[in-house]
Design a protein around this motif. Sequence first.
Motif, short mmCIF file in Angstrom:
data_model
loop_
_atom_site.label_atom_id
_atom_site.label_comp_id
_atom_site.label_asym_id
_atom_site.label_seq_id
_atom_site.Cartn_x
_atom_site.Cartn_y
_atom_site.Cartn_z
N GLY A 92 4.30 23.48 -4.21
CA GLY A 92 3.59 22.57 -4.15
C GLY A 92 3.45 21.12 -4.42
O GLY A 92 3.32 20.04 -3.81
N ALA A 93 3.02 21.97 -6.17
CA ALA A 93 2.95 20.40 -6.35
C ALA A 93 4.26 19.99 -7.09
O ALA A 93 4.09 18.36 -7.10
N LEU A 94 5.20 19.58 -6.69
CA LEU A 94 6.40 18.91 -6.49
C LEU A 94 6.20 18.19 -5.11
O LEU A 94 5.92 16.44 -5.51
N ARG A 95 5.87 18.58 -3.73
CA ARG A 95 5.61 17.56 -2.93
C ARG A 95 4.79 16.86 -3.08
O ARG A 95 4.32 16.16 -3.26
N GLU A 96 3.86 17.35 -4.06
CA GLU A 96 2.27 16.31 -4.11
C GLU A 96 2.88 15.65 -4.93
O GLU A 96 1.84 14.17 -4.91
N ALA A 97 3.16 15.90 -6.12
CA ALA A 97 4.05 14.25 -6.73
C ALA A 97 4.56 13.37 -6.13
O ALA A 97 4.19 12.26 -6.61
N SER A 98 5.11 13.70 -5.54
CA SER A 98 6.46 12.93 -5.03
C SER A 98 5.67 12.06 -4.23
O SER A 98 5.18 10.45 -3.97
N LEU A 99 4.87 12.92 -3.45
CA LEU A 99 3.80 11.49 -2.17
C LEU A 99 2.96 10.80 -2.90
O LEU A 99 2.45 9.99 -2.50
N SER A 100 3.02 11.14 -4.20
CA SER A 100 1.25 10.99 -4.86
C SER A 100 2.18 9.53 -5.34
O SER A 100 1.50 8.31 -5.63
N LEU A 101 3.15 9.51 -5.57
CA LEU A 101 4.24 8.34 -5.94
C LEU A 101 4.38 6.94 -4.72
O LEU A 101 5.13 6.20 -5.06
N ALA B 38 6.60 7.96 -2.16
CA ALA B 38 7.47 8.72 -0.89
C ALA B 38 6.74 9.26 0.22
O ALA B 38 6.23 9.68 0.42
N THR B 39 7.99 8.90 1.08
CA THR B 39 7.30 9.72 2.45
C THR B 39 7.64 11.49 2.48
O THR B 39 8.10 11.45 1.81
N GLU C 61 11.58 11.73 2.96
CA GLU C 61 11.89 11.23 1.51
C GLU C 61 11.55 12.38 -0.18
O GLU C 61 12.69 13.05 -0.68
N THR C 62 10.47 13.14 0.76
CA THR C 62 9.79 14.31 -0.56
C THR C 62 10.85 15.63 -0.26
O THR C 62 11.53 16.29 -0.91
N ILE C 63 10.87 15.72 1.11
CA ILE C 63 12.17 16.80 1.70
C ILE C 63 13.30 16.67 1.51
O ILE C 63 14.02 17.53 1.10
N TRP C 64 14.16 15.97 1.32
CA TRP C 64 15.40 15.13 0.79
C TRP C 64 15.29 15.09 -0.52
O TRP C 64 16.93 15.65 -1.02
#
Length: 292
Positions: free
Chosen positions: A172-181, A183-184, A187-190
């Motif tokens: 989940g940390a990868l998703r949270e890092a992407s969203l915090s930058l 990304a939608t 975009e995070t999924i892709w």
Amino acid sequence: MKTRAEQCTAWLLAGISTLSILSMAGIVLFLLLDGLPFFRDHSPAEFLLGLHWYPTDEPMEFGILPLMAGSLAVTALATLMAVPVGVATAVYLSEVAGPGVRRIVKPFVELLAALPSVVIGFFGMVVVAPFLQEYLGASTGLNLLNAGCMLAFMSIPIICSVAEDAIHAVPGALREASLSLGATQWETIWHVVLPAAGSGIGTAVMLGMSRSIGETMVVLMVAGGAAVVPSSVFDSVRPIPASIAAEMAEAPFHSEHYYALFATGIVLILFTLVFNAAAFRMAEKNRSGADC
């Protein structure tokens, strides 16, 4: 120190694992014993590259190139249809669907894998085949396209289940890092989730292909049974499993035809082993990446 119960359990599991290995070795040995005698009178090149399979002619002709082409064409077509649907469903269940929807949809998708192949083949014969003839102008509804659709239907639950587990295992940390930058979610999924789960998704695809190339009943019922190299999705084909299932009961014991079918079985099991070895390799790669 291990207790006696733990030791007994360990020995039991080791015995079951050994039995599985011995069973596989026994099947391979059985195929080799009855398949290799065929090559005493036929060259492997003639067998693998021959264009004609006529076991009732004089002299008999045993070229399995049309059978291999049929198997690979059906598997490729089924994979092209099943992978986008299976992976998209896995992404939806893991990343988009709410807990209530996931609890309903995921068991339903996995239950599709329990459908008997003869039922799927019957559906292809009585529903899909007339549709292909009436609306797409196919000369026969029992063709490559029909077989590919039915095999895709059988492969989707496997691809979806394995891919969903791989996507769910992405930290989940990868998703949270992407969203915090900024990304939608999409975009995070892709750009983050799917690349991180790539090895697991590859494993799902390989397992789905293994299911397709080894399936017998569906291709026997809906592929058409013509031993020719297909030039169109509307051509009838005869994959290797269908040929073995259709002819084994008619081949005299220890005849040339009998040995040829076992030699064909060796080729089929080699295909299946290649796909499963590739899936195992991808699973190991995914596990190593997760450990890092």
